[in-house]
Scaffold this active site. Sequence first.
Site, PDB file in Angstrom:
ATOM      1  N   GLY A  10       0.832  -1.210   0.000  1.00 23.34           N
ATOM      2  CA  GLY A  10       0.000   0.000   0.000  1.00 23.34           C
ATOM      3  C   GLY A  10       0.862   1.252   0.000  1.00 23.34           C
ATOM      4  O   GLY A  10       2.094   1.198  -0.066  1.00 23.34           O
ATOM      5  N   ASN A  32      -2.844  -8.437   0.393  1.00 20.87           N
ATOM      6  CA  ASN A  32      -3.765  -9.221  -0.450  1.00 20.87           C
ATOM      7  C   ASN A  32      -4.075  -8.483  -1.747  1.00 20.87           C
ATOM      8  O   ASN A  32      -4.862  -8.958  -2.566  1.00 20.87           O
ATOM      9  CB  ASN A  32      -5.067  -9.558   0.296  1.00 20.87           C
ATOM     10  CG  ASN A  32      -5.903  -8.333   0.601  1.00 20.87           C
ATOM     11  OD1 ASN A  32      -5.457  -7.199   0.374  1.00 20.87           O
ATOM     12  ND2 ASN A  32      -7.096  -8.537   1.126  1.00 20.87           N
ATOM     13  N   ASP A  56      -3.981 -12.709   2.489  1.00 20.32           N
ATOM     14  CA  ASP A  56      -5.084 -12.030   3.177  1.00 20.32           C
ATOM     15  C   ASP A  56      -4.882 -12.324   4.664  1.00 20.32           C
ATOM     16  O   ASP A  56      -4.989 -13.473   5.094  1.00 20.32           O
ATOM     17  CB  ASP A  56      -6.406 -12.614   2.669  1.00 20.32           C
ATOM     18  CG  ASP A  56      -7.600 -11.978   3.359  1.00 20.32           C
ATOM     19  OD1 ASP A  56      -7.407 -11.247   4.354  1.00 20.32           O
ATOM     20  OD2 ASP A  56      -8.735 -12.215   2.895  1.00 20.32           O
ATOM     21  N   TYR A 145     -15.147   1.769   8.819  1.00 23.53           N
ATOM     22  CA  TYR A 145     -13.732   2.101   9.011  1.00 23.53           C
ATOM     23  C   TYR A 145     -13.473   2.538  10.452  1.00 23.53           C
ATOM     24  O   TYR A 145     -12.603   1.996  11.135  1.00 23.53           O
ATOM     25  CB  TYR A 145     -13.342   3.216   8.043  1.00 23.53           C
ATOM     26  CG  TYR A 145     -11.873   3.573   8.058  1.00 23.53           C
ATOM     27  CD1 TYR A 145     -10.915   2.653   7.649  1.00 23.53           C
ATOM     28  CD2 TYR A 145     -11.450   4.830   8.469  1.00 23.53           C
ATOM     29  CE1 TYR A 145      -9.567   2.991   7.651  1.00 23.53           C
ATOM     30  CE2 TYR A 145     -10.105   5.171   8.473  1.00 23.53           C
ATOM     31  CZ  TYR A 145      -9.172   4.244   8.067  1.00 23.53           C
ATOM     32  OH  TYR A 145      -7.833   4.578   8.071  1.00 23.53           O
ATOM     33  N   LYS A 149     -11.296   0.397  13.377  1.00 27.92           N
ATOM     34  CA  LYS A 149     -10.044   0.888  13.962  1.00 27.92           C
ATOM     35  C   LYS A 149     -10.192   1.057  15.475  1.00 27.92           C
ATOM     36  O   LYS A 149      -9.230   0.835  16.222  1.00 27.92           O
ATOM     37  CB  LYS A 149      -9.640   2.211  13.316  1.00 27.92           C
ATOM     38  CG  LYS A 149      -9.182   2.072  11.864  1.00 27.92           C
ATOM     39  CD  LYS A 149      -7.843   1.369  11.734  1.00 27.92           C
ATOM     40  CE  LYS A 149      -7.285   1.452  10.318  1.00 27.92           C
ATOM     41  NZ  LYS A 149      -5.962   0.841  10.185  1.00 27.92           N
ATOM     42  N   ARG A 186      -9.317  10.029  -2.497  1.00 27.28           N
ATOM     43  CA  ARG A 186      -8.980  10.978  -1.437  1.00 27.28           C
ATOM     44  C   ARG A 186      -8.627  12.325  -2.048  1.00 27.28           C
ATOM     45  O   ARG A 186      -8.239  12.424  -3.208  1.00 27.28           O
ATOM     46  CB  ARG A 186      -7.844  10.432  -0.565  1.00 27.28           C
ATOM     47  CG  ARG A 186      -8.391   9.419   0.427  1.00 27.28           C
ATOM     48  CD  ARG A 186      -7.337   8.884   1.334  1.00 27.28           C
ATOM     49  NE  ARG A 186      -6.510   7.889   0.676  1.00 27.28           N
ATOM     50  CZ  ARG A 186      -5.621   7.133   1.295  1.00 27.28           C
ATOM     51  NH1 ARG A 186      -5.428   7.268   2.577  1.00 27.28           N
ATOM     52  NH2 ARG A 186      -4.919   6.245   0.625  1.00 27.28           N
TER      53      ARG A 186
HETATM   54  N1  UDP Z   1     -13.022  15.929  -0.592  1.00 28.98           N
HETATM   55  C1  UDP Z   1     -13.417  16.847  -1.565  1.00 28.98           C
HETATM   56  N2  UDP Z   1     -13.322  16.465  -2.865  1.00 28.98           N
HETATM   57  C2  UDP Z   1     -12.858  15.256  -3.278  1.00 28.98           C
HETATM   58  C3  UDP Z   1     -12.436  14.341  -2.282  1.00 28.98           C
HETATM   59  C4  UDP Z   1     -12.543  14.706  -0.955  1.00 28.98           C
HETATM   60  O1  UDP Z   1     -13.859  17.966  -1.245  1.00 28.98           O
HETATM   61  O2  UDP Z   1     -12.799  15.004  -4.486  1.00 28.98           O
HETATM   62  C5  UDP Z   1     -13.116  16.323   0.824  1.00 28.98           C
HETATM   63  C6  UDP Z   1     -13.843  15.318   1.724  1.00 28.98           C
HETATM   64  O3  UDP Z   1     -15.223  15.581   1.728  1.00 28.98           O
HETATM   65  C7  UDP Z   1     -13.184  15.575   3.052  1.00 28.98           C
HETATM   66  C8  UDP Z   1     -11.758  16.012   2.697  1.00 28.98           C
HETATM   67  O4  UDP Z   1     -11.806  16.392   1.333  1.00 28.98           O
HETATM   68  O5  UDP Z   1     -13.839  16.625   3.726  1.00 28.98           O
HETATM   69  C9  UDP Z   1     -10.740  14.919   2.881  1.00 28.98           C
HETATM   70  O6  UDP Z   1     -11.237  13.781   2.244  1.00 28.98           O
HETATM   71  P1  UDP Z   1     -10.376  12.463   2.065  1.00 28.98           P
HETATM   72  O7  UDP Z   1     -11.256  11.498   1.304  1.00 28.98           O
HETATM   73  O8  UDP Z   1      -9.062  12.778   1.500  1.00 28.98           O
HETATM   74  O9  UDP Z   1     -10.114  11.895   3.523  1.00 28.98           O
HETATM   75  P2  UDP Z   1     -10.867  11.968   4.916  1.00 28.98           P
HETATM   76  O10 UDP Z   1     -10.151  13.011   5.665  1.00 28.98           O
HETATM   77  O11 UDP Z   1     -12.317  12.338   4.715  1.00 28.98           O
HETATM   78  O12 UDP Z   1     -10.704  10.612   5.459  1.00 28.98           O
END
Ligand code: UDP
Length: 332
Positions: A10, A32, A56, A145, A149, A186
């Site tokens: 990863g 995995n 896995d 998630y 955790k 993300r």
């Molecule tokens: N986010 C966004 N546009 C995207 C992807 C994510 O505005 O295309 C926002 C999401 O709603 C969150 C923040 O960016 O508030 C961080 O999101 P990410 O998925 O990176 O990780 P998180 O901190 O939510 O686990």
Amino acid sequence: MRYVISGAAGFIGSHICDRLVDEGHEIVALDNLITGHRDNIAHLTGKSGFEFVEQDICKPFSVTGKVDRVFHLASLASPVDYLNHPIETLESGSTGTRNMLELARAHDAAFLLTSTSECYGDPLEHPQRETYWGNVNPVGLRSCYDESKRYAEAMTMASHRVYGIRTNIARIFNTYGPRMALNDGRVVPAFIDQALRGQNLTVFGQGSQTRSFCFVSDLVDGLLRLSESPERYPVNLGNPVEMTILEFAERIRTRFGNAVGIEYRPLPSDDPKIRQPDISKAKTILGWEPVVPLDEGLTVTIDYFKNKISAEPAGASLCSSDRKPAERIGVL
Ligand code: UDP
């Protein structure tokens, strides 16, 4: 030393492998490949002391020979991925953690759990200290998630108390850098990917939610320091420089000469409104704090994604905007 690392192919796992191989350690790298990629560790194949096993960790397995350290990183870490694989996410935090702890116990090895700032949920305390118990929706979409955790932390503490395993728990805040999957959804890869393809940046909600971004080399340094520490309770690892998502989008736009715009999309449910680590504990007990400024980390990360996109076969775009959580029966 000999390390067994789950989630080794990863994003963060592969960077840990790099550091440890450079330092002359041996690694049994488990993955995995549900979200990990062989590409991330291809350069380590054949290096002395590095062994990859497609495994896995929720299924029974064993490792022969001595083991000094067990690092449990395997998890689906991106909201898009864990929403698509909620059962696997719960399993890697529960059964996976149990199996990795049993491995540590069988070999009398020390154990490191990579937990998450999601344990704080949508926090009511700001910045978040390790003593805060969090504000998690236990039945919402993100619960697969967050609760996996939280369970993993509880199982780690119980295993320390009952079996005396030398355990550490890192609560990792938003981390970015090369080897994040282009399409993992993300915000860092999503915005960079969109900007590189000349598409508008998809800001969720009004973009007023905050995050604090840590470059991966800083995080790896923190994790390795923590793994040598006698601290059994959770330790926050992240960069305390906080910004709104809209500010982050503007940062990316500026890097690309404002060539792309912003497109607002609905805010996902239970998306934390604020997030910033209080890293006083890590500073005090590990002598650790991040050193890579966001602009520097972004330069390296943008270069990485640029190369990835230019290596894509024609017509095989992995564009992040195309990723959507799977349709589910009984969606609430
Ligand atoms: N986010 C966004 N546009 C995207 C992807 C994510 O505005 O295309 C926002 C999401 O709603 C969150 C923040 O960016 O508030 C961080 O999101 P990410 O998925 O990176 O990780 P998180 O901190 O939510 O686990």
